[in-house]
Design a protein around this motif. Structure first.
Motif, PDB file in Angstrom:
ATOM      1  N   GLY A 306       0.813  -1.213   0.000  1.00 46.11           N
ATOM      2  CA  GLY A 306       0.000   0.000   0.000  1.00 46.11           C
ATOM      3  C   GLY A 306       0.836   1.246   0.000  1.00 46.11           C
ATOM      4  N   PRO A 307       0.172   2.408  -0.013  1.00 43.40           N
ATOM      5  CA  PRO A 307      -1.264   2.644   0.174  1.00 43.40           C
ATOM      6  C   PRO A 307      -2.148   2.267  -1.026  1.00 43.40           C
ATOM      7  CG  PRO A 307       0.050   4.626   0.683  1.00 43.40           C
ATOM      8  CD  PRO A 307       0.943   3.674  -0.020  1.00 43.40           C
ATOM      9  N   GLY A 308      -1.578   2.023  -2.226  1.00 43.49           N
ATOM     10  CA  GLY A 308      -2.398   1.732  -3.385  1.00 43.49           C
ATOM     11  C   GLY A 308      -2.985   2.989  -3.997  1.00 43.49           C
ATOM     12  N   ARG A 309      -4.102   2.797  -4.732  1.00 47.50           N
ATOM     13  CA  ARG A 309      -4.714   3.962  -5.388  1.00 47.50           C
ATOM     14  C   ARG A 309      -5.471   4.794  -4.364  1.00 47.50           C
ATOM     15  NH1 ARG A 309      -8.526   3.536 -10.654  1.00 47.50           N
ATOM     16  NH2 ARG A 309      -9.802   2.262  -9.249  1.00 47.50           N
ATOM     17  N   VAL A 310      -5.232   6.099  -4.421  1.00 48.25           N
ATOM     18  CA  VAL A 310      -5.920   7.048  -3.549  1.00 48.25           C
ATOM     19  C   VAL A 310      -6.600   8.078  -4.441  1.00 48.25           C
ATOM     20  CG1 VAL A 310      -5.667   8.792  -1.758  1.00 48.25           C
ATOM     21  CG2 VAL A 310      -4.252   6.730  -1.693  1.00 48.25           C
ATOM     22  N   THR A 311      -7.921   8.142  -4.370  1.00 47.77           N
ATOM     23  CA  THR A 311      -8.681   9.133  -5.127  1.00 47.77           C
ATOM     24  C   THR A 311      -8.700  10.449  -4.362  1.00 47.77           C
ATOM     25  OG1 THR A 311     -10.071   7.401  -6.089  1.00 47.77           O
ATOM     26  CG2 THR A 311     -10.924   9.657  -6.171  1.00 47.77           C
ATOM     27  N   LEU A 312      -8.375  11.534  -5.060  1.00 47.81           N
ATOM     28  CA  LEU A 312      -8.252  12.848  -4.441  1.00 47.81           C
ATOM     29  C   LEU A 312      -9.425  13.728  -4.867  1.00 47.81           C
ATOM     30  CD1 LEU A 312      -4.456  13.341  -5.234  1.00 47.81           C
ATOM     31  CD2 LEU A 312      -5.455  12.431  -3.121  1.00 47.81           C
ATOM     32  N   PRO A 313     -10.424  13.914  -4.005  1.00 51.37           N
ATOM     33  CA  PRO A 313     -11.610  14.709  -4.372  1.00 51.37           C
ATOM     34  C   PRO A 313     -11.240  16.160  -4.679  1.00 51.37           C
ATOM     35  CG  PRO A 313     -12.009  13.414  -2.382  1.00 51.37           C
ATOM     36  CD  PRO A 313     -10.539  13.346  -2.653  1.00 51.37           C
ATOM     37  N   GLY A 314     -11.712  16.640  -5.839  1.00 50.74           N
ATOM     38  CA  GLY A 314     -11.535  18.042  -6.192  1.00 50.74           C
ATOM     39  C   GLY A 314     -10.138  18.440  -6.592  1.00 50.74           C
ATOM     40  N   VAL A 315      -9.234  17.476  -6.760  1.00 52.08           N
ATOM     41  CA  VAL A 315      -7.827  17.781  -7.052  1.00 52.08           C
ATOM     42  C   VAL A 315      -7.574  17.712  -8.560  1.00 52.08           C
ATOM     43  CG1 VAL A 315      -5.448  16.973  -6.743  1.00 52.08           C
ATOM     44  CG2 VAL A 315      -7.015  17.065  -4.790  1.00 52.08           C
ATOM     45  N   ASP A 316      -6.785  18.688  -9.061  1.00 49.90           N
ATOM     46  CA  ASP A 316      -6.488  18.756 -10.494  1.00 49.90           C
ATOM     47  C   ASP A 316      -5.160  18.069 -10.806  1.00 49.90           C
ATOM     48  OD1 ASP A 316      -4.443  20.509  -9.762  1.00 49.90           O
ATOM     49  OD2 ASP A 316      -5.537  22.314 -10.370  1.00 49.90           O
ATOM     50  N   HIS A 317      -4.703  18.229 -12.044  1.00 46.13           N
ATOM     51  CA  HIS A 317      -3.497  17.516 -12.476  1.00 46.13           C
ATOM     52  C   HIS A 317      -2.243  18.007 -11.757  1.00 46.13           C
ATOM     53  CE1 HIS A 317      -1.342  14.791 -15.047  1.00 46.13           C
ATOM     54  NE2 HIS A 317      -0.532  15.744 -15.464  1.00 46.13           N
ATOM     55  N   LEU A 318      -2.237  19.259 -11.336  1.00 46.63           N
ATOM     56  CA  LEU A 318      -1.077  19.829 -10.653  1.00 46.63           C
ATOM     57  C   LEU A 318      -1.149  19.652  -9.145  1.00 46.63           C
ATOM     58  CD1 LEU A 318      -0.593  23.058 -12.803  1.00 46.63           C
ATOM     59  CD2 LEU A 318       0.702  20.923 -12.902  1.00 46.63           C
ATOM     60  N   LEU A 319      -2.085  18.796  -8.692  1.00 50.70           N
ATOM     61  CA  LEU A 319      -2.212  18.429  -7.279  1.00 50.70           C
ATOM     62  C   LEU A 319      -2.778  19.560  -6.424  1.00 50.70           C
ATOM     63  CD1 LEU A 319       1.207  16.546  -7.000  1.00 50.70           C
ATOM     64  CD2 LEU A 319      -1.051  15.535  -7.395  1.00 50.70           C
ATOM     65  N   HIS A 320      -3.530  20.464  -7.051  1.00 46.78           N
ATOM     66  CA  HIS A 320      -4.181  21.563  -6.340  1.00 46.78           C
ATOM     67  C   HIS A 320      -5.682  21.322  -6.273  1.00 46.78           C
ATOM     68  CE1 HIS A 320      -0.753  24.153  -8.276  1.00 46.78           C
ATOM     69  NE2 HIS A 320      -0.299  23.394  -7.299  1.00 46.78           N
ATOM     70  N   ASP A 321      -6.348  22.022  -5.365  1.00 47.67           N
ATOM     71  CA  ASP A 321      -7.799  22.106  -5.418  1.00 47.67           C
ATOM     72  C   ASP A 321      -8.181  23.580  -5.440  1.00 47.67           C
ATOM     73  OD1 ASP A 321      -7.646  23.059  -2.793  1.00 47.67           O
ATOM     74  OD2 ASP A 321      -8.263  21.158  -1.887  1.00 47.67           O
ATOM     75  N   THR A 322      -9.481  23.875  -5.523  1.00 45.54           N
ATOM     76  CA  THR A 322      -9.910  25.268  -5.704  1.00 45.54           C
ATOM     77  C   THR A 322      -9.538  26.146  -4.522  1.00 45.54           C
ATOM     78  OG1 THR A 322     -12.102  24.639  -4.864  1.00 45.54           O
ATOM     79  CG2 THR A 322     -11.800  24.682  -7.263  1.00 45.54           C
ATOM     80  N   ASP A 323      -9.412  25.562  -3.337  1.00 46.07           N
ATOM     81  CA  ASP A 323      -9.053  26.348  -2.160  1.00 46.07           C
ATOM     82  C   ASP A 323      -7.552  26.533  -2.001  1.00 46.07           C
ATOM     83  OD1 ASP A 323     -11.729  26.639  -1.397  1.00 46.07           O
ATOM     84  OD2 ASP A 323     -11.704  24.735  -0.294  1.00 46.07           O
ATOM     85  N   HIS A 324      -6.763  25.790  -2.781  1.00 44.67           N
ATOM     86  CA  HIS A 324      -5.295  25.845  -2.663  1.00 44.67           C
ATOM     87  C   HIS A 324      -4.690  25.874  -4.072  1.00 44.67           C
ATOM     88  CE1 HIS A 324      -6.921  23.849   0.925  1.00 44.67           C
ATOM     89  NE2 HIS A 324      -5.967  24.477   1.586  1.00 44.67           N
ATOM     90  N   PRO A 325      -4.909  26.967  -4.831  1.00 50.13           N
ATOM     91  CA  PRO A 325      -4.463  26.997  -6.226  1.00 50.13           C
ATOM     92  C   PRO A 325      -2.954  27.046  -6.406  1.00 50.13           C
ATOM     93  CG  PRO A 325      -5.297  29.135  -5.560  1.00 50.13           C
ATOM     94  CD  PRO A 325      -5.611  28.192  -4.441  1.00 50.13           C
ATOM     95  N   ASP A 326      -2.213  27.379  -5.362  1.00 47.97           N
ATOM     96  CA  ASP A 326      -0.763  27.514  -5.485  1.00 47.97           C
ATOM     97  C   ASP A 326       0.011  26.547  -4.603  1.00 47.97           C
ATOM     98  OD1 ASP A 326      -0.993  29.733  -7.292  1.00 47.97           O
ATOM     99  OD2 ASP A 326      -1.502  30.985  -5.561  1.00 47.97           O
ATOM    100  N   ALA A 327      -0.680  25.611  -3.987  1.00 44.18           N
ATOM    101  CA  ALA A 327      -0.027  24.663  -3.084  1.00 44.18           C
ATOM    102  C   ALA A 327      -0.742  23.326  -3.167  1.00 44.18           C
ATOM    103  CB  ALA A 327      -0.048  25.195  -1.649  1.00 44.18           C
ATOM    104  N   PHE A 328      -0.085  22.281  -2.688  1.00 44.98           N
ATOM    105  CA  PHE A 328      -0.715  20.970  -2.697  1.00 44.98           C
ATOM    106  C   PHE A 328      -1.976  20.970  -1.846  1.00 44.98           C
ATOM    107  CE2 PHE A 328       3.679  18.812  -3.283  1.00 44.98           C
ATOM    108  CZ  PHE A 328       3.628  19.058  -4.642  1.00 44.98           C
TER     109      PHE A 328
END
Length: 342
Positions: A306-328
């Motif tokens: 493991g950990p195996g596949r981990v689905t990341l809700p709301g995360v884009d290709h650059l590993l950001h989400d809408t609340d963190h556009p410049d950081a992981f």
């Protein structure tokens, strides 16, 4: 009474005269510029060594960037500067993991190197050889524990990490495949293009009939590239036509050699028990989670850990989400923590 007193004095003498073991000095964290040569090209990189005790051997991770002219920090300056690999180095450093990242062919200080005068000869295996040489450099550092090495790849770099995982020595203890290229390159390109075409139709920019014709032309173009035939661009929008023309131009050798790799097939060479993290973001249009299904199944058959596949809700290709556009995104940081924990 005198005997007890004498014994106490002797015990005290033994305690106070015993040699005290010296505590190894603390070596502060530092970055080192490194250079190694592969296929006649001097490749430049950054080795980050976290704070550690003198003589201590550390876990060490090699960081591999995504496709295109992406440099050691994970940037394509000046247009795209997310610092993906630089941020990964910071995160791993915080967990006392040394890291090496480098400017691959066509980027940063390395440039095209030996391929400068004939870039059309640069193929995907050249990038794999470059990464393999980087792994050897990291393995041989005095601070590295060669039996606790990790390979961390983002996007196309994750496919390279998979190939290395089954071929380098010693085998890595773990692989982190972040938003990986998990199917053949041209199949992934076709999937991405069709998603864009469908969105254009949804917005009224194309009719359903035009959508059907363009999608068929994309499929035909993929077949033509694989068969080394000229692409018929009649039914392709200009931007898509230019893309496929580039695939048969200077980039042709690279595209065909990259497309020849089917990532799920590489999983069988991994050492059973290898620690593997595979992430996919639900807001990643470049690597939709469904494209990782076959690779996930192949890893399971290879009996990796493991950990195996981990689905990341709301995360884009650059590993950001809408609340963190410049950081992981926090979900990314949590997945990385699970990967590096022992």
């Amino acid at each position: 009474m005198f005997l007890h007193f004498a014994a106490a004095v002797m015990a005290f003498a033994v305690v106070t005269t015993a040699p005290v073991e010296a505590v190894p000095a603390l070596v502060p964290a530092a970055d080192r510029e490194v250079v190694f040569t592969v296929d006649g090209t001097a490749t430049y990189g950054t080795l980050h060594i976290p704070a550690h005790r003198a003589g201590q051997r550390l876990r060490a991770a090699m960081l591999l960037p995504g496709s295109g002219p992406t440099d050691r920090d994970g940037n394509q300056p000046p247009a795209l500067t997310p610092n993906t690999l630089a941020q990964l180095a910071d995160e791993f450093g915080g967990d006392r993991v040394a890291t090496l990242r480098f400017d691959k062919y066509g980027t940063g200080r390395t440039g095209l190197g030996a391929y400068h005068d004939h870039p059309e000869e640069l193929d995907y295996p050249a990038y794999v050889r470059q990464a393999r040489a980087a792994y050897a450099l990291l393995r041989d550092q005095p601070e590295t524990d060669p039996h606790a090495m990790l390979v961390v790849g983002h996007s196309e770099g994750a496919m390279t990490a998979l190939l290395l995982g089954g071929t380098v020595r010693p085998r890595p203890a773990g692989l982190a495949l972040l938003q990986p290229q998990a199917i053949r390159l041209l199949d992934l390109v076709a999937l991405q293009l069709k998603a864009q075409i469908a969105e254009a139709t949804r917005q009224g920019q194309l009719t359903p009939e035009q959508q059907t014709a363009i999608e068929a032309a994309v499929d035909a173009a993929v077949t033509a590239v694989r068969e080394h035939r000229p692409v018929d661009t009649t039914d392709l929008p200009p931007s898509i036509a230019q893309l496929f023309e580039a695939f048969q131009g200077v980039s042709g050798r690279f595209v065909n050699s990259d497309d020849a790799v089917y990532p799920p097939d590489t999983a069988a060479a991994l050492r059973p028990g290898t620690r593997v993290l595979l992430t996919c973001g639900t807001h990643d249009p470049q690597v939709p989670c469904a494209t990782t299904d076959a690779l996930t199944a192949a890893l399971r058959r290879a009996h990796v850990g493991g950990p195996g596949r981990v689905t990341l809700p709301g995360v884009d290709h650059l590993l950001h989400d809408t609340d963190h556009p410049d950081a992981f995104a926090p979900a990314v940081l949590d997945a990385l923590d699970r990967f590096v924990e022992r």
